[in-house]
Design a protein around this motif. Structure first.
Motif, PDB file in Angstrom:
ATOM      1  N   GLU A 253      -2.115  -2.172   7.929  1.00 53.83           N
ATOM      2  CA  GLU A 253      -2.838  -1.911   6.679  1.00 53.83           C
ATOM      3  C   GLU A 253      -2.113  -2.179   5.590  1.00 53.83           C
ATOM      4  O   GLU A 253      -0.905  -1.927   5.184  1.00 53.83           O
ATOM      5  CB  GLU A 253      -3.028  -0.147   6.778  1.00 53.83           C
ATOM      6  N   VAL A 254      -2.764  -3.185   4.971  1.00 60.97           N
ATOM      7  CA  VAL A 254      -2.174  -3.711   3.589  1.00 60.97           C
ATOM      8  C   VAL A 254      -2.898  -3.068   2.472  1.00 60.97           C
ATOM      9  O   VAL A 254      -4.139  -3.442   2.070  1.00 60.97           O
ATOM     10  CB  VAL A 254      -2.239  -5.337   3.440  1.00 60.97           C
ATOM     11  N   GLU A 255      -2.303  -2.223   1.843  1.00 56.68           N
ATOM     12  CA  GLU A 255      -3.029  -1.406   0.718  1.00 56.68           C
ATOM     13  C   GLU A 255      -2.750  -1.901  -0.642  1.00 56.68           C
ATOM     14  O   GLU A 255      -1.518  -2.135  -0.921  1.00 56.68           O
ATOM     15  CB  GLU A 255      -2.502   0.102   0.573  1.00 56.68           C
ATOM     16  N   THR A 256      -3.904  -2.307  -1.282  1.00 57.62           N
ATOM     17  CA  THR A 256      -3.860  -3.045  -2.782  1.00 57.62           C
ATOM     18  C   THR A 256      -5.094  -2.453  -3.349  1.00 57.62           C
ATOM     19  O   THR A 256      -6.063  -2.885  -2.755  1.00 57.62           O
ATOM     20  CB  THR A 256      -3.497  -4.348  -2.645  1.00 57.62           C
ATOM     21  N   PRO A 257      -4.767  -1.757  -4.816  1.00 62.93           N
ATOM     22  CA  PRO A 257      -5.970  -1.499  -5.671  1.00 62.93           C
ATOM     23  C   PRO A 257      -6.879  -2.681  -5.897  1.00 62.93           C
ATOM     24  O   PRO A 257      -8.124  -2.403  -6.003  1.00 62.93           O
ATOM     25  CB  PRO A 257      -5.512  -0.799  -6.729  1.00 62.93           C
ATOM     26  N   VAL A 258      -6.402  -3.744  -5.751  1.00 64.59           N
ATOM     27  CA  VAL A 258      -7.311  -5.037  -6.273  1.00 64.59           C
ATOM     28  C   VAL A 258      -8.572  -5.162  -5.243  1.00 64.59           C
ATOM     29  O   VAL A 258      -9.544  -5.786  -5.710  1.00 64.59           O
ATOM     30  CB  VAL A 258      -6.460  -6.318  -6.222  1.00 64.59           C
ATOM     31  N   VAL A 259      -8.688  -4.652  -4.112  1.00 63.52           N
ATOM     32  CA  VAL A 259      -9.487  -5.231  -3.142  1.00 63.52           C
ATOM     33  C   VAL A 259     -10.834  -4.529  -3.387  1.00 63.52           C
ATOM     34  O   VAL A 259     -12.067  -5.222  -3.445  1.00 63.52           O
ATOM     35  CB  VAL A 259      -9.162  -4.611  -1.758  1.00 63.52           C
ATOM     36  N   VAL A 260     -10.760  -3.445  -3.842  1.00 60.79           N
ATOM     37  CA  VAL A 260     -12.088  -2.677  -4.291  1.00 60.79           C
ATOM     38  C   VAL A 260     -12.123  -2.052  -5.835  1.00 60.79           C
ATOM     39  O   VAL A 260     -12.485  -0.831  -5.781  1.00 60.79           O
ATOM     40  CB  VAL A 260     -12.637  -1.611  -3.172  1.00 60.79           C
ATOM     41  N   ARG A 261     -11.344  -2.732  -6.493  1.00 60.80           N
ATOM     42  CA  ARG A 261     -11.260  -2.299  -7.950  1.00 60.80           C
ATOM     43  C   ARG A 261     -12.542  -2.132  -8.597  1.00 60.80           C
ATOM     44  O   ARG A 261     -12.735  -1.200  -9.445  1.00 60.80           O
ATOM     45  CB  ARG A 261     -10.355  -3.331  -8.483  1.00 60.80           C
ATOM     46  N   ASP A 262     -13.211  -3.185  -8.342  1.00 58.38           N
ATOM     47  CA  ASP A 262     -14.697  -2.936  -8.964  1.00 58.38           C
ATOM     48  C   ASP A 262     -15.862  -3.633  -8.105  1.00 58.38           C
ATOM     49  O   ASP A 262     -15.303  -4.289  -7.262  1.00 58.38           O
ATOM     50  CB  ASP A 262     -14.870  -3.639 -10.545  1.00 58.38           C
ATOM     51  N   ALA A 263     -17.083  -4.029  -8.601  1.00 59.80           N
ATOM     52  CA  ALA A 263     -18.035  -4.613  -7.606  1.00 59.80           C
ATOM     53  C   ALA A 263     -17.597  -6.148  -7.356  1.00 59.80           C
ATOM     54  O   ALA A 263     -17.829  -6.620  -6.330  1.00 59.80           O
ATOM     55  CB  ALA A 263     -19.340  -4.494  -8.213  1.00 59.80           C
ATOM     56  N   LEU A 264     -17.170  -6.706  -8.349  1.00 57.85           N
ATOM     57  CA  LEU A 264     -16.767  -8.120  -8.179  1.00 57.85           C
ATOM     58  C   LEU A 264     -15.616  -8.339  -7.224  1.00 57.85           C
ATOM     59  O   LEU A 264     -15.609  -9.206  -6.582  1.00 57.85           O
ATOM     60  CB  LEU A 264     -16.513  -8.726  -9.537  1.00 57.85           C
ATOM     61  N   ALA A 265     -14.738  -7.342  -7.275  1.00 57.81           N
ATOM     62  CA  ALA A 265     -13.427  -7.530  -6.666  1.00 57.81           C
ATOM     63  C   ALA A 265     -13.868  -7.148  -5.123  1.00 57.81           C
ATOM     64  O   ALA A 265     -13.343  -7.836  -4.122  1.00 57.81           O
ATOM     65  CB  ALA A 265     -12.250  -6.560  -7.033  1.00 57.81           C
ATOM     66  N   SER A 266     -14.789  -6.256  -4.717  1.00 60.19           N
ATOM     67  CA  SER A 266     -15.470  -6.042  -3.644  1.00 60.19           C
ATOM     68  C   SER A 266     -16.022  -7.210  -3.067  1.00 60.19           C
ATOM     69  O   SER A 266     -15.754  -7.503  -1.830  1.00 60.19           O
ATOM     70  CB  SER A 266     -16.193  -4.859  -3.635  1.00 60.19           C
ATOM     71  N   VAL A 267     -16.555  -7.901  -3.868  1.00 59.79           N
ATOM     72  CA  VAL A 267     -17.412  -9.286  -3.376  1.00 59.79           C
ATOM     73  C   VAL A 267     -16.309 -10.062  -2.974  1.00 59.79           C
ATOM     74  O   VAL A 267     -16.519 -10.794  -1.824  1.00 59.79           O
ATOM     75  CB  VAL A 267     -18.525  -9.786  -4.335  1.00 59.79           C
TER      76      VAL A 267
END
Length: 270
Positions: free
Chosen positions: A30-44
């Motif tokens: 598991e690589v935890e980083t807030p960037v992955v789903v920070r907002d909708a664009l980051a989630s995409v």
């Protein structure tokens, strides 16, 4: 016994299988980083990144699957990050893990495949929005309102429209700037073998700084009951608060069962 500590900030949990005694190893990362789903664009962008990982590893994964090796790379569930699962015969597991982590860490991000993946994501959103099945709609609203870092279809459609290859490339670099990496190893592997696998992951994550506790807190959400029948999401510090997501797992006994069954020896900690 405990394997030697890998030269990284990785938390490693390991247990040698003494029950089934099959010549296989399973690894969960598991690589935890807030960037992955920070907002909708980051989630995409994260979805497109993982699609690129699959593209990069497609040929190797096909050949490996015929030989009994598997892998999967997805968004993590309880935290903002990605999860990687790899498994196969212990004899060549270091080679397979090296291949997998190479694809996960440095996928091929080219313009042609970017447009293809972006079109598939847009099509998926269109299909989800048009569905009329009650259970499908119920699941959508469940994930949107109380799921982990979920976004509505309109939000994701806007994000898809604004996504660019340059943005994806920048997102990929930012994902690995700082992260908290947790690794579980189980199967036909001794202490030395577990440490070898940990070093492979450490080399793949070279240059990644440890995630601060403040940043880690920002990547986690818990569902809270408020005013009777309403629920909200808000960021929490795990496990300091009594109703945090991690604390709830402890209360249900799920977390203890997981670690007691698979990983009694914690061999490294950041």
């Amino acid at each position: 016994g405990k394997p030697p500590l890998p030269a990284s900030g990785i938390s490693v949990w390991w247990r040698q299988d003494e029950t089934f005694r099959k010549p296989v190893v399973n690894l969960m990362l598991e690589v935890e980083t807030p960037v992955v789903v920070r907002d909708a664009l980051a989630s995409v962008y994260s979805t497109l990144y993982l699609s690129s990982v699959d593209d990069t590893l497609q040929a190797e994964a096909y050949r490996a699957q015929t030989a009994g090796y598997v892998y999967a790379a997805t968004k993590a569930g309880l935290v903002s990050g990605i999860s990687v699962v790899a498994g196969g015969f212990s004899e060549a597991m270091p080679l397979w893990l090296t291949t997998v982590m190479g694809g996960v860490r440095s996928p091929n991000l080219d313009a042609k495949r970017f447009e293809a993946h972006l079109g598939l994501l847009q099509q998926s959103l269109d299909n989800n929005e048009k569905t009329s099945k009650p259970y499908a709609r119920a699941l959508y609203f469940y994930k949107t309102f109380i799921g982990e870092n979920a976004f509505t279809i309109p939000e994701l459609r806007v994000a898809v429209a604004n996504a660019t290859l340059e943005g994806l490339q920048a997102h990929a670099k930012e994902m690995w700037k700082a992260a908290r990496v947790v690794m579980l190893v189980h199967g036909n592997v001794n202490a030395t073998g577990a440490a070898t696998l940990a070093r492979i992951v450490a080399r793949s994550a070279a240059g990644t700084q440890p995630l601060t506790e403040q940043a880690a807190t920002a990547s986690r959400r818990a569902v809270r009951w408020v005013r009777g029948n309403r629920m909200i999401q808000r960021r929490v510090s795990n496990p300091a608060e009594g109703d945090s997501a991690v604390a709830v797992l402890h209360q249900l006994g799920l977390l203890e069962d997981c670690f007691a069954g698979l990983t009694p020896a914690k061999v490294a900690s950041p």
